[in-house]
Design a protein around this motif. Structure first.
Motif, PDB file in Angstrom:
ATOM      1  N   LEU A  31       0.827  -1.211   0.000  1.00  0.00           N
ATOM      2  CA  LEU A  31       0.000   0.000   0.000  1.00  0.00           C
ATOM      3  C   LEU A  31       0.861   1.261   0.000  1.00  0.00           C
ATOM      4  CD1 LEU A  31      -2.863  -1.017   2.454  1.00  0.00           C
ATOM      5  CD2 LEU A  31      -3.049  -0.588  -0.004  1.00  0.00           C
ATOM      6  N   LEU A  32       1.998   1.233   0.677  1.00  0.00           N
ATOM      7  CA  LEU A  32       2.902   2.387   0.634  1.00  0.00           C
ATOM      8  C   LEU A  32       3.398   2.637  -0.784  1.00  0.00           C
ATOM      9  CD1 LEU A  32       4.896   1.836   3.934  1.00  0.00           C
ATOM     10  CD2 LEU A  32       3.434   3.797   3.402  1.00  0.00           C
ATOM     11  N   ILE A  33       3.775   1.584  -1.474  1.00  0.00           N
ATOM     12  CA  ILE A  33       4.216   1.734  -2.877  1.00  0.00           C
ATOM     13  C   ILE A  33       3.070   2.261  -3.726  1.00  0.00           C
ATOM     14  CG2 ILE A  33       4.991   0.476  -4.927  1.00  0.00           C
ATOM     15  CD1 ILE A  33       6.449  -1.448  -2.910  1.00  0.00           C
ATOM     16  N   ALA A  34       1.883   1.677  -3.563  1.00  0.00           N
ATOM     17  CA  ALA A  34       0.716   2.128  -4.328  1.00  0.00           C
ATOM     18  C   ALA A  34       0.376   3.578  -4.013  1.00  0.00           C
ATOM     19  CB  ALA A  34      -0.482   1.225  -4.037  1.00  0.00           C
ATOM     20  N   GLY A  35       0.493   3.951  -2.737  1.00  0.00           N
ATOM     21  CA  GLY A  35       0.212   5.333  -2.347  1.00  0.00           C
ATOM     22  C   GLY A  35       1.158   6.316  -3.007  1.00  0.00           C
ATOM     23  N   TRP A  36       2.441   5.965  -3.046  1.00  0.00           N
ATOM     24  CA  TRP A  36       3.414   6.849  -3.708  1.00  0.00           C
ATOM     25  C   TRP A  36       3.138   6.939  -5.209  1.00  0.00           C
ATOM     26  CZ3 TRP A  36       6.063  10.540  -1.748  1.00  0.00           C
ATOM     27  CH2 TRP A  36       6.443  10.493  -0.410  1.00  0.00           C
ATOM     28  N   LEU A  37       2.748   5.832  -5.831  1.00  0.00           N
ATOM     29  CA  LEU A  37       2.390   5.881  -7.254  1.00  0.00           C
ATOM     30  C   LEU A  37       1.148   6.752  -7.461  1.00  0.00           C
ATOM     31  CD1 LEU A  37       3.068   2.176  -8.268  1.00  0.00           C
ATOM     32  CD2 LEU A  37       4.408   4.201  -8.924  1.00  0.00           C
ATOM     33  N   ALA A  38       0.213   6.692  -6.533  1.00  0.00           N
ATOM     34  CA  ALA A  38      -0.981   7.540  -6.625  1.00  0.00           C
ATOM     35  C   ALA A  38      -0.624   9.015  -6.425  1.00  0.00           C
ATOM     36  CB  ALA A  38      -2.025   7.088  -5.605  1.00  0.00           C
ATOM     37  N   VAL A  39       0.348   9.295  -5.542  1.00  0.00           N
ATOM     38  CA  VAL A  39       0.826  10.675  -5.395  1.00  0.00           C
ATOM     39  C   VAL A  39       1.374  11.168  -6.730  1.00  0.00           C
ATOM     40  CG1 VAL A  39       2.637  12.123  -4.358  1.00  0.00           C
ATOM     41  CG2 VAL A  39       1.309  10.572  -2.915  1.00  0.00           C
ATOM     42  N   ALA A  40       2.191  10.336  -7.381  1.00  0.00           N
ATOM     43  CA  ALA A  40       2.745  10.711  -8.689  1.00  0.00           C
ATOM     44  C   ALA A  40       1.634  10.916  -9.707  1.00  0.00           C
ATOM     45  CB  ALA A  40       3.731   9.639  -9.170  1.00  0.00           C
ATOM     46  N   ALA A  41       0.666  10.019  -9.717  1.00  0.00           N
ATOM     47  CA  ALA A  41      -0.443  10.125 -10.681  1.00  0.00           C
ATOM     48  C   ALA A  41      -1.282  11.361 -10.438  1.00  0.00           C
ATOM     49  CB  ALA A  41      -1.305   8.865 -10.619  1.00  0.00           C
ATOM     50  N   SER A  42      -1.370  11.817  -9.176  1.00  0.00           N
ATOM     51  CA  SER A  42      -2.189  12.993  -8.866  1.00  0.00           C
ATOM     52  C   SER A  42      -1.673  14.240  -9.568  1.00  0.00           C
ATOM     53  CB  SER A  42      -2.264  13.213  -7.365  1.00  0.00           C
ATOM     54  OG  SER A  42      -1.052  13.735  -6.858  1.00  0.00           O
ATOM     55  N   ALA A  43      -0.379  14.248  -9.903  1.00  0.00           N
ATOM     56  CA  ALA A  43       0.194  15.391 -10.615  1.00  0.00           C
ATOM     57  C   ALA A  43      -0.263  15.434 -12.071  1.00  0.00           C
ATOM     58  CB  ALA A  43       1.717  15.330 -10.572  1.00  0.00           C
ATOM     59  N   LEU A  44      -0.760  14.321 -12.563  1.00  0.00           N
ATOM     60  CA  LEU A  44      -1.199  14.245 -13.951  1.00  0.00           C
ATOM     61  C   LEU A  44      -2.675  14.557 -14.134  1.00  0.00           C
ATOM     62  CD1 LEU A  44       0.697  10.960 -14.881  1.00  0.00           C
ATOM     63  CD2 LEU A  44       1.482  13.333 -15.157  1.00  0.00           C
ATOM     64  N   VAL A  45      -3.407  14.668 -13.021  1.00  0.00           N
ATOM     65  CA  VAL A  45      -4.842  14.946 -13.063  1.00  0.00           C
ATOM     66  C   VAL A  45      -5.025  16.441 -13.270  1.00  0.00           C
ATOM     67  CG1 VAL A  45      -6.979  14.886 -11.743  1.00  0.00           C
ATOM     68  CG2 VAL A  45      -5.372  12.994 -11.583  1.00  0.00           C
ATOM     69  N   ARG A  46      -5.794  16.773 -14.259  1.00  0.00           N
ATOM     70  CA  ARG A  46      -6.073  18.196 -14.529  1.00  0.00           C
ATOM     71  C   ARG A  46      -7.133  18.714 -13.577  1.00  0.00           C
ATOM     72  NH1 ARG A  46      -5.808  19.306 -20.923  1.00  0.00           N
ATOM     73  NH2 ARG A  46      -3.897  18.166 -21.264  1.00  0.00           N
TER      74      ARG A  46
END
Length: 124
Positions: free
Chosen positions: A106-121
């Motif tokens: 979940l920590l890895i997934a959370g960090w990937l979601a943090v990265a993905a949040s930068a791509l959300v307009r």
């Protein structure tokens, strides 16, 4: 304008509160490790201290929905991972089978979601 000009919203306040608790617990566990030892206490202290700024930042900047969700995933992962390691040191048993690996995933997934949040307009 500074972040002081914009008080955090309800979820922002929770994230800031969580960041403060993680920071305080990380410092306390660092001291515990220095004085009491423990195989995993230092690891947990490091994880808490490295994640505290994430929660503070997400809470103060007014996180979008994706970043708020990512923060929640990080929090659940951190609780499972850290809780399992601390239970091993202080209780001599695990929280439950696979709690540390689930928390780490979940920590890895959370960090990937943090990265993905930068791509959300942002919505306009």
């Amino acid at each position: 304008m500074s972040t002081a000009d914009h008080p955090a919203s309800g979820s922002g306040r929770i994230l800031v509160f969580t960041g403060g608790l993680c920071g305080a617990a990380g410092v306390a566990l660092s001291a515990a490790e220095a004085h009491l030892g423990g195989v995993f206490v230092g690891t947990v202290a490091s994880f808490l201290l490295m994640h505290a700024p994430v929660f503070l930042t997400a809470g103060l900047v007014g996180a979008n929905r994706m970043l708020s969700t990512a923060s929640l995933i990080l929090l659940v992962g951190l609780v499972l991972f850290s809780g399992d390691l601390l239970a091993r040191d202080f209780l001599g048993s695990r929280l439950f089978s696979m709690s540390a690996p689930i928390g780490g995933t979940l920590l890895i997934a959370g960090w990937l979601a943090v990265a993905a949040s930068a791509l959300v307009r942002p919505r306009s």
